[in-house]
Design an enzyme around this catalytic site. Sequence first.
Site, mmCIF file in Angstrom:
data_model
loop_
_atom_site.group_PDB
_atom_site.id
_atom_site.type_symbol
_atom_site.label_atom_id
_atom_site.label_comp_id
_atom_site.label_asym_id
_atom_site.label_seq_id
_atom_site.Cartn_x
_atom_site.Cartn_y
_atom_site.Cartn_z
ATOM 1 N N GLU A 220 43.651 42.441 45.349
ATOM 2 C CA GLU A 220 43.670 43.897 45.228
ATOM 3 C C GLU A 220 42.973 44.540 46.432
ATOM 4 O O GLU A 220 41.858 44.162 46.789
ATOM 5 C CB GLU A 220 42.956 44.259 43.921
ATOM 6 C CG GLU A 220 42.923 45.729 43.567
ATOM 7 C CD GLU A 220 42.206 45.968 42.231
ATOM 8 O OE1 GLU A 220 42.003 44.996 41.461
ATOM 9 O OE2 GLU A 220 41.822 47.116 41.966
ATOM 10 N N LYS B 103 45.477 53.970 38.313
ATOM 11 C CA LYS B 103 44.279 54.631 37.784
ATOM 12 C C LYS B 103 44.582 56.122 37.728
ATOM 13 O O LYS B 103 44.753 56.757 38.773
ATOM 14 C CB LYS B 103 43.079 54.410 38.716
ATOM 15 C CG LYS B 103 42.459 53.032 38.653
ATOM 16 C CD LYS B 103 41.294 52.953 39.614
ATOM 17 C CE LYS B 103 40.702 51.551 39.634
ATOM 18 N NZ LYS B 103 39.791 51.378 40.790
ATOM 19 N N LYS C 256 35.256 40.339 41.907
ATOM 20 C CA LYS C 256 35.034 41.213 43.054
ATOM 21 C C LYS C 256 34.683 40.316 44.239
ATOM 22 O O LYS C 256 33.883 39.371 44.085
ATOM 23 C CB LYS C 256 33.878 42.171 42.750
ATOM 24 C CG LYS C 256 34.235 43.227 41.701
ATOM 25 C CD LYS C 256 35.309 44.150 42.229
ATOM 26 C CE LYS C 256 35.385 45.432 41.437
ATOM 27 N NZ LYS C 256 36.386 46.360 42.011
HETATM 28 C C1 NPQ Z 1 38.150 48.950 41.109
HETATM 29 N N1 NPQ Z 1 36.704 49.180 39.107
HETATM 30 O O1 NPQ Z 1 39.073 48.455 40.518
HETATM 31 C C2 NPQ Z 1 37.000 49.645 40.377
HETATM 32 C C3 NPQ Z 1 35.929 50.041 41.274
HETATM 33 C C4 NPQ Z 1 34.670 50.583 40.754
HETATM 34 C C5 NPQ Z 1 36.386 47.929 37.091
HETATM 35 O O2 NPQ Z 1 36.482 46.954 39.201
HETATM 36 C C6 NPQ Z 1 30.798 53.223 38.951
HETATM 37 C C7 NPQ Z 1 31.912 54.003 38.747
HETATM 38 C C8 NPQ Z 1 30.935 51.991 39.528
HETATM 39 C C9 NPQ Z 1 33.171 53.548 39.148
HETATM 40 C C10 NPQ Z 1 32.317 50.267 40.511
HETATM 41 C C11 NPQ Z 1 36.527 47.972 38.566
HETATM 42 C C12 NPQ Z 1 32.181 51.527 39.922
HETATM 43 C C13 NPQ Z 1 33.307 52.303 39.737
HETATM 44 C C14 NPQ Z 1 33.574 49.832 40.915
HETATM 45 C C15 NPQ Z 1 34.544 51.816 40.152
HETATM 46 O O3 NPQ Z 1 38.182 48.952 42.319
HETATM 47 MG MG MG Z 2 40.108 48.021 42.634
#
Ligand code: NPQ
Ligand code: MG
Length: 368
Positions: A214, A263, A163
Amino acid sequence: MKVTDVELRRIELPLVAPFRTSFGTETTRDALLVRVLTADAEGWGECVAMESPLYSSEYVDACADVLRRFLVPAVASSDRVTAAGVAPALAPFRGHRMAKAALEMAVLDAELRAQDRSFGDALGAVHERVPCGVSVGIMDSLDELLDAVTGYVEAGYQRIKLKIEPGWDVEPVAAVRDRFGDDLMLQVDANAAYRLSDARHLARLDPYDLLLIEQPLDEEEMLAHADLARHLRTPICLDESITSARAAADAIRLGACQIVNIKPGRVGGYLEARRIHDLCQAHGIPVWCGGMLETGLGRAANVALAALPGFTLPGDTSASDRYFSMDITEPFVLEDGYLTVPRSPGLGVTPVPDRLDAVTTASEWLSW
Ligand code: NPQ
Ligand code: MG
């Protein structure tokens, strides 16, 4: 099929560690489960909305409200409900895709259990197991990050996603590339934290051979993503911007992305997710399955989806213990960097009653 009763159940699962992204830090997963009862089966759906509207405009209380007032009545008032008919029945209500996806998932699970068919079989899975990646949150220091990535690499994850946000981008990428070498599959996720004027800065990521960047820009900035793509060697992958198969088609035609994160919750369900898969496959656009910190229920469905032939990159389909010390279903466990696609009817997993009750914070039943 006739839906007789629907349960909206709120649960709160503690995370094994805080998960920090460019939009905030989460310490628990506050999720909404949808259970539908029919004459001969029960089905489970999971709503992936967060407690607050930080990832997208949806949030859990709003999803529960729109389900209770509009979506569940529109489906349950029919005497002939099919999973394929859920999205058309809900089409008059604009938006609220995560809420719609949860209801469609529950109806699909009930339908498939009644037919003795698995999600993977119904969606068109062609693999028995799927390669897994992991999403690594923003940390307070590079040392902490390298320790976390070391743990995931040792656990067998086949791809690492960092991230990023302004102030935490080039240095963490350089540090991870330096420590783990050129063979590590590495990518980054900005969750819309940058502006087009950051193009020259983001081009500094180019030397690190990332699989993709991303969602660097805002959800609505489709053209700006196309402009940014001309300044970067790193392929752009869209997440938040891809809200439907139509949006995916536009993004591809505009050159706003070279890769798509699918998603199901974000696009209104697993059936629309499959349409995006088919569209991308026809255009030669690689796709991978994103994650929203799902419980075992959503994880089961995601793993089935990720087994479709166009999912050519490892997804954020991590093991249950990446997020939870105790899942509400039997946990998904990483084996040699893969998760196994469930083969039992429907999702192939069900909540363990005691575990589910232990994390439930509210429940309401709607009846017809
Ligand atoms: C993404 N997920 O791809 C998301 C964003 C994300 C695994 O990086 C609580 C519920 C916290 C949903 C944090 C990953 C979250 C969430 C990040 C989704 O952008
Ligand atoms: Mg994402």
